[in-house]
Design a protein around this motif. Structure first.
Motif, PDB file in Angstrom:
ATOM      1  N   ALA A 121       0.929  -1.212   0.056  1.00 53.60           N
ATOM      2  CA  ALA A 121       0.020   0.038   0.037  1.00 53.60           C
ATOM      3  C   ALA A 121       0.832   1.219  -0.174  1.00 53.60           C
ATOM      4  CB  ALA A 121      -0.857   0.164   1.328  1.00 53.60           C
ATOM      5  N   SER A 122       0.608   2.009  -0.752  1.00 54.11           N
ATOM      6  CA  SER A 122       1.239   3.423  -0.926  1.00 54.11           C
ATOM      7  C   SER A 122       0.589   4.402  -0.458  1.00 54.11           C
ATOM      8  CB  SER A 122       1.825   3.900  -2.428  1.00 54.11           C
ATOM      9  OG  SER A 122       0.685   3.925  -3.178  1.00 54.11           O
ATOM     10  N   SER A 123      -0.737   4.221   0.143  1.00 51.08           N
ATOM     11  CA  SER A 123      -1.665   5.479   0.740  1.00 51.08           C
ATOM     12  C   SER A 123      -2.679   5.062   1.711  1.00 51.08           C
ATOM     13  CB  SER A 123      -2.579   6.164  -0.319  1.00 51.08           C
ATOM     14  OG  SER A 123      -3.161   5.254  -0.871  1.00 51.08           O
ATOM     15  N   ASN A 124      -3.014   5.739   2.536  1.00 49.65           N
ATOM     16  CA  ASN A 124      -4.170   5.450   3.504  1.00 49.65           C
ATOM     17  C   ASN A 124      -5.279   4.661   2.827  1.00 49.65           C
ATOM     18  OD1 ASN A 124      -2.792   6.557   5.547  1.00 49.65           O
ATOM     19  ND2 ASN A 124      -4.001   8.312   5.698  1.00 49.65           N
ATOM     20  N   GLU A 183      -5.548   2.804   0.083  1.00 47.24           N
ATOM     21  CA  GLU A 183      -5.087   1.525  -0.382  1.00 47.24           C
ATOM     22  C   GLU A 183      -4.889   0.484   0.974  1.00 47.24           C
ATOM     23  OE1 GLU A 183      -2.512   2.551  -4.527  1.00 47.24           O
ATOM     24  OE2 GLU A 183      -1.385   1.735  -2.699  1.00 47.24           O
ATOM     25  N   LEU A 184      -4.143   1.116   2.043  1.00 46.47           N
ATOM     26  CA  LEU A 184      -4.100   0.098   2.862  1.00 46.47           C
ATOM     27  C   LEU A 184      -5.375  -0.102   3.830  1.00 46.47           C
ATOM     28  CD1 LEU A 184      -2.029  -1.121   5.118  1.00 46.47           C
ATOM     29  CD2 LEU A 184      -2.190   0.882   6.538  1.00 46.47           C
ATOM     30  N   ARG A 185      -6.351   0.764   3.588  1.00 44.34           N
ATOM     31  CA  ARG A 185      -7.903   0.602   4.345  1.00 44.34           C
ATOM     32  C   ARG A 185      -8.494  -0.297   3.522  1.00 44.34           C
ATOM     33  NH1 ARG A 185     -12.892   1.935   4.284  1.00 44.34           N
ATOM     34  NH2 ARG A 185     -12.819   3.407   2.540  1.00 44.34           N
ATOM     35  N   ARG A 186      -8.271  -0.358   2.110  1.00 48.76           N
ATOM     36  CA  ARG A 186      -9.143  -1.260   1.255  1.00 48.76           C
ATOM     37  C   ARG A 186      -8.560  -2.755   1.394  1.00 48.76           C
ATOM     38  NH1 ARG A 186      -9.200   3.271  -1.913  1.00 48.76           N
ATOM     39  NH2 ARG A 186     -11.157   4.239  -2.347  1.00 48.76           N
ATOM     40  N   LEU A 187      -7.245  -2.773   1.450  1.00 48.35           N
ATOM     41  CA  LEU A 187      -6.295  -4.142   1.593  1.00 48.35           C
ATOM     42  C   LEU A 187      -6.755  -4.689   3.075  1.00 48.35           C
ATOM     43  CD1 LEU A 187      -3.147  -3.294   0.188  1.00 48.35           C
ATOM     44  CD2 LEU A 187      -4.803  -5.010  -0.912  1.00 48.35           C
ATOM     45  N   ILE A 188      -6.677  -4.080   4.156  1.00 54.41           N
ATOM     46  CA  ILE A 188      -7.062  -4.389   5.499  1.00 54.41           C
ATOM     47  C   ILE A 188      -8.580  -4.715   5.600  1.00 54.41           C
ATOM     48  CG2 ILE A 188      -6.747  -4.073   8.003  1.00 54.41           C
ATOM     49  CD1 ILE A 188      -4.138  -4.619   6.527  1.00 54.41           C
ATOM     50  N   SER A 189      -9.514  -3.986   5.238  1.00 52.46           N
ATOM     51  CA  SER A 189     -10.778  -4.177   4.939  1.00 52.46           C
ATOM     52  C   SER A 189     -11.333  -5.367   4.707  1.00 52.46           C
ATOM     53  CB  SER A 189     -11.624  -2.940   4.399  1.00 52.46           C
ATOM     54  OG  SER A 189     -11.367  -1.747   5.001  1.00 52.46           O
ATOM     55  N   SER A 190     -10.645  -5.743   3.486  1.00 52.17           N
ATOM     56  CA  SER A 190     -10.823  -7.238   2.651  1.00 52.17           C
ATOM     57  C   SER A 190     -10.405  -8.549   3.573  1.00 52.17           C
ATOM     58  CB  SER A 190     -10.096  -7.141   1.360  1.00 52.17           C
ATOM     59  OG  SER A 190     -10.510  -6.273   0.531  1.00 52.17           O
ATOM     60  N   GLN A 191      -9.467  -8.256   4.334  1.00 54.74           N
ATOM     61  CA  GLN A 191      -8.737  -9.077   5.224  1.00 54.74           C
ATOM     62  C   GLN A 191      -9.745  -9.218   6.427  1.00 54.74           C
ATOM     63  OE1 GLN A 191      -4.556  -8.812   6.572  1.00 54.74           O
ATOM     64  NE2 GLN A 191      -4.078  -8.438   4.349  1.00 54.74           N
ATOM     65  N   CYS A 192     -10.215  -8.261   6.966  1.00 56.01           N
ATOM     66  CA  CYS A 192     -10.998  -8.132   8.270  1.00 56.01           C
ATOM     67  C   CYS A 192     -12.288  -8.771   7.699  1.00 56.01           C
ATOM     68  CB  CYS A 192     -11.217  -6.788   8.764  1.00 56.01           C
ATOM     69  SG  CYS A 192      -9.521  -6.020   9.303  1.00 56.01           S
ATOM     70  N   GLY A 196       3.845   4.395   1.859  1.00 55.88           N
ATOM     71  CA  GLY A 196       3.390   5.717   1.692  1.00 55.88           C
ATOM     72  C   GLY A 196       2.222   5.663   2.768  1.00 55.88           C
ATOM     73  N   GLY A 197       1.525   6.975   3.071  1.00 52.23           N
ATOM     74  CA  GLY A 197       0.490   6.950   3.950  1.00 52.23           C
ATOM     75  C   GLY A 197       0.906   7.333   5.317  1.00 52.23           C
ATOM     76  N   ASP A 198      -0.117   7.426   6.303  1.00 53.40           N
ATOM     77  CA  ASP A 198       0.215   7.819   7.721  1.00 53.40           C
ATOM     78  C   ASP A 198       0.869   6.977   8.584  1.00 53.40           C
ATOM     79  OD1 ASP A 198      -0.915  10.339   7.705  1.00 53.40           O
ATOM     80  OD2 ASP A 198      -2.760   9.943   7.563  1.00 53.40           O
ATOM     81  N   LEU A 199       0.733   5.532   8.319  1.00 53.27           N
ATOM     82  CA  LEU A 199       1.363   4.286   9.227  1.00 53.27           C
ATOM     83  C   LEU A 199       2.989   4.649   8.674  1.00 53.27           C
ATOM     84  CD1 LEU A 199      -1.018   1.664   9.930  1.00 53.27           C
ATOM     85  CD2 LEU A 199      -0.608   3.486  11.128  1.00 53.27           C
ATOM     86  N   TRP A 200       3.174   4.837   7.379  1.00 54.53           N
ATOM     87  CA  TRP A 200       4.645   4.677   6.918  1.00 54.53           C
ATOM     88  C   TRP A 200       5.011   5.866   7.617  1.00 54.53           C
ATOM     89  CZ3 TRP A 200       6.510   8.516   3.131  1.00 54.53           C
ATOM     90  CH2 TRP A 200       7.635   8.132   2.736  1.00 54.53           C
ATOM     91  N   SER A 201       4.363   7.159   7.716  1.00 52.98           N
ATOM     92  CA  SER A 201       5.147   8.258   8.302  1.00 52.98           C
ATOM     93  C   SER A 201       5.302   8.035   9.924  1.00 52.98           C
ATOM     94  CB  SER A 201       4.090   9.508   8.263  1.00 52.98           C
ATOM     95  OG  SER A 201       3.793   9.812   6.823  1.00 52.98           O
TER      96      SER A 201
END
Length: 209
Positions: A22-25, A27-36, A49-54
């Protein structure tokens, strides 16, 4: 296991073959949402990228770093969001509002910052707590002048403590608003809701950075 104060977070590990990046918030949210939701296999997600990368210091190297000897992995908490009966997931924060300048505003964070705003200075993405900040609900609302000042202070996190901003560190939170509010998850608007229920899910996912 959630992070403990004064202890290092995560351990050395590379991104598994075929695992998503994931290179953005968003993208990460969509990937993790699919897993959850059980629609995708549970696997660590690489972040470039994104806030957790920061949060982890914006390490350089992109995707190549994730498969190198210096890559690290760490568990993260995920926010389960139920809005008018519909379930969503967020990795960084949930914001409910119609306007920054008037009416109620609620920000529930699992990490310190959302974009340029340092909404929850004490939050850590694996502390097992939901950091909820609100105005205009069960406490006096910020005036227009106070909101201008608070907005200026958001980048440094100096907007709290304030008598018109309620601060809670909880595992769950819920509220029924007088009227529907816009709902943003990890900086992306997903709709509007009147009934909002939030719960932190410790160690619900993992990232590689």
């Amino acid at each position: 296991m959630t992070v403990r104060r004064s202890q290092p977070w995560g351990s050395a590990a590379t991104l598994p073959d075929g695992a998503p990046i994931a290179s953005s918030n968003a993208e990460l949210r969509r990937l993790i949402s699919s897993q959850c939701a059980g629609d995708a296999p549970t696997t660590p997600v690489g972040v470039v990228g994104g806030d957790l990368w920061s949060v982890v210091g914006r390490p350089a190297g992109g995707a190549d770093r994730l498969r190198s000897a210096i890559a690290r992995t760490a568990p993260i908490d995920v926010i389960e969001v139920t809005a008018d009966g519909e379930t969503h997931w967020a990795c960084v924060g949930s914001v409910a509002r119609n306007s920054w300048w008037r009416g109620p505003v609620v920000a529930a964070m699992s990490a310190e910052s959302l974009g340029m705003w340092r909404l929850a200075p004490a939050a850590h993405p694996n502390d097992g707590r939901l950091h909820v900040f609100s105005t205009g609900l069960d406490q006096p609302t910020l005036s227009a002048a106070q909101r201008v000042l608070a907005r200026r202070r958001l980048r440094s996190g100096a907007h709290v403590p304030h008598p018109a901003i309620a601060v809670r560190r909880v595992q769950s939170w819920e509220h029924r608003f007088d009227r529907p509010l816009g709902l943003w998850l990890d900086g992306e608007m997903v709709g509007r809701c009147r009934e909002l229920s939030l719960a932190i899910r410790p160690d619900a996912a993992a990232i590689v950075f």
